[in-house]
Design an enzyme around this catalytic site. Structure first.
Site, short mmCIF file in Angstrom:
data_model
loop_
_atom_site.label_atom_id
_atom_site.label_comp_id
_atom_site.label_asym_id
_atom_site.label_seq_id
_atom_site.Cartn_x
_atom_site.Cartn_y
_atom_site.Cartn_z
CD GLU A 172 1.31 3.68 8.08
OE1 GLU A 172 0.09 3.88 7.95
OE2 GLU A 172 1.86 2.59 7.85
CD GLN A 174 -1.04 -0.17 3.76
OE1 GLN A 174 -1.33 0.81 4.45
NE2 GLN A 174 -1.48 -1.41 4.02
NE ARG A 180 -6.11 -2.08 1.94
CZ ARG A 180 -7.12 -1.26 2.23
NH1 ARG A 180 -7.88 -0.78 1.25
NH2 ARG A 180 -7.37 -0.92 3.48
CG HIS A 223 4.09 1.06 3.83
ND1 HIS A 223 3.62 2.20 3.20
CD2 HIS A 223 3.19 0.79 4.82
CE1 HIS A 223 2.51 2.60 3.78
NE2 HIS A 223 2.22 1.76 4.77
CG HIS A 228 -0.82 5.78 3.67
ND1 HIS A 228 -1.91 4.96 3.68
CD2 HIS A 228 0.09 5.19 4.50
CE1 HIS A 228 -1.70 3.93 4.48
NE2 HIS A 228 -0.48 4.04 4.98
#
Length: 392
Positions: free
Chosen positions: A133, A96, A277, A258, A98
């Site tokens: 994150e 995935q 994804r 990642h 972001h």
């Protein structure tokens, strides 16, 4: 300051034993993937107060200025800007990326205009926020994060001895970095028939041979076995393997591909559900949008080590949506005094600690957590370790 009652998410990739072991409870045989601490509407923590257990998102909505403080309220609006988790993986998570803020806002607007329901399974953008994150290992931890250099990719693929990979290796060795990574990654996500099976077999054989890449091939082999026939295996081979030691972390910004593979960790992120994804999942895959967002460069994802800041060890992050730190206390040692203009959540990961605030004392053992609103000082004593999440 109040104790939290938190939800455990039973995703299929979760360990059946890691979180129960940390919490000191018997496993029930089902996967326990993530323990969520925060105000996410999908699973808000319950704040244990005298009037009963109250959802944290409702507590904040009822008194945003008092709970969040003026700075957070002005910067992020009436919501907690971060989500804290304990993550326990026993199988690979999806491959995935972001989006950044601009792409998240655009994607959210486009899907809204197209009439795609917010809870539609095929929706890619569920809000207009970015989702940086950070993950900090609590034990042995393995993942795939960021691209290898094109030459490293070609070298790894050559070791497999699969003739059909030669053309891809030529591109990796002859084209500029961005062009090479983009071309081969895109091609790997739409492979010709038989290539995934051939590579999976070669990876399994390489994982059994002695050699400098044996540990990496063993990791890729676990990916192949978890998701047989998934083209995500080919894309995963282009990513660096990472193994942060306990207490070390990784920061994942926008566009960095990642997939966490296994291990127990503390994870913190901005309050967003935007995940794009391209494989290793049964969830919605949006390869076209992911390819718009991926950052095609081979900058390494550096392992983070915390820096002392008063009683805390702080993990550096280039965002203000969250701030993560570690606090350790020992019997007879000085108490850790934690002030914050923003709300904070504290989770114990080892030993036993006692949190003292204006409203009383909250004892915590591993997996236990507490929430304190903005401006509330917390004093930590005992014999153990906790992680503290706040922002700004």
């Amino acid at each position: 300051m109040d104790p939290l009652v938190n939800t455990v998410r039973p995703y299929a990739w979760g360990s059946t034993t890691a979180l129960p072991g940390l919490l000191g409870v018997a496993p029930d045989g089902r996967p326990q993937a993530e323990l969520w601490m925060g105000a996410h509407p999908a699973a808000p923590s319950l704040v244990r107060r005298s009037e009963g257990d109250l959802p944290l998102d409702a507590v904040i909505e009822a008194a945003p200025a008092a709970e969040l403080g003026d700075t957070v309220l002005r910067r992020f609006g009436p919501r907690l800007p971060f989500l804290l988790k304990l993550l326990a993986a026993d199988a690979p998570l999806s491959l995935q990326v972001h989006p950044d803020l601009a792409r998240a806002a655009a994607g959210f607007r486009i899907e809204n205009a197209a009439g795609v329901a917010l809870d539609a399974p095929h929706r890619s953008y569920r809000d207009d926020n970015h989702k940086p994150e950070m993950v900090v290992a609590l034990g042995a931890f393995e993942g795939l994060c960021g691209f290898r250099t094109p030459s490293e990719c070609a070298g790894l693929l050559t070791v497999l001895g699969v003739d059909e990979l030669a053309l891809y290796c030529k591109v990796l060795r002859t084209q500029p970095e961005e062009d090479a990574l983009r071309a081969v990654f895109s091609a790997f996500l739409a492979p010709p028939p038989g290539l995934v099976a051939a590579v999976a077999g070669a990876v399994a054989r390489a994982a059994r041979r002695e050699g400098p890449h044996r540990a990496d091939f063993a990791l890729y082999d676990s990916v192949a076995r978890a998701y047989p026939g998934d083209a995500g295996l080919l894309a995963a081979l282009m990513l660096r393997t990472v193994r942060p030691a306990p207490g070390e972390g990784l920061f994942l910004g926008a566009g960095v591909p990642h997939a966490y593979v296994r291990g127990l960790a503390v994870e913190i992120m901005a309050a967003s559900d935007n995940v794009l994804r391209c494989g290793l999942t049964s969830k919605h895959v949006d390869t076209a949008e992911l390819l718009r967002v991926v950052r095609f460069d081979a900058r390494p994802v550096h392992v983070l080590r915390p820096s002392p800041d008063g009683p805390e060890d702080v993990y550096p992050a280039p965002v203000d949506d969250f701030r993560l730190s570690r606090v350790r206390v020992v019997p007879g040692g000085p108490a850790a005094v934690l002030d914050a203009a923003a709300p904070h959540i504290l989770v114990c990961t080892r030993g036993h600690v006692r949190l003292s605030g204006p409203q009383g004392v909250v004892p915590l053992r591993p997996g236990g957590s507490a929430y304190a609103p903005a401006g509330e000082r917390v004093v930590v004593e005992g014999d153990g370790e906790l992680y503290r999440a706040t922002c700004c």
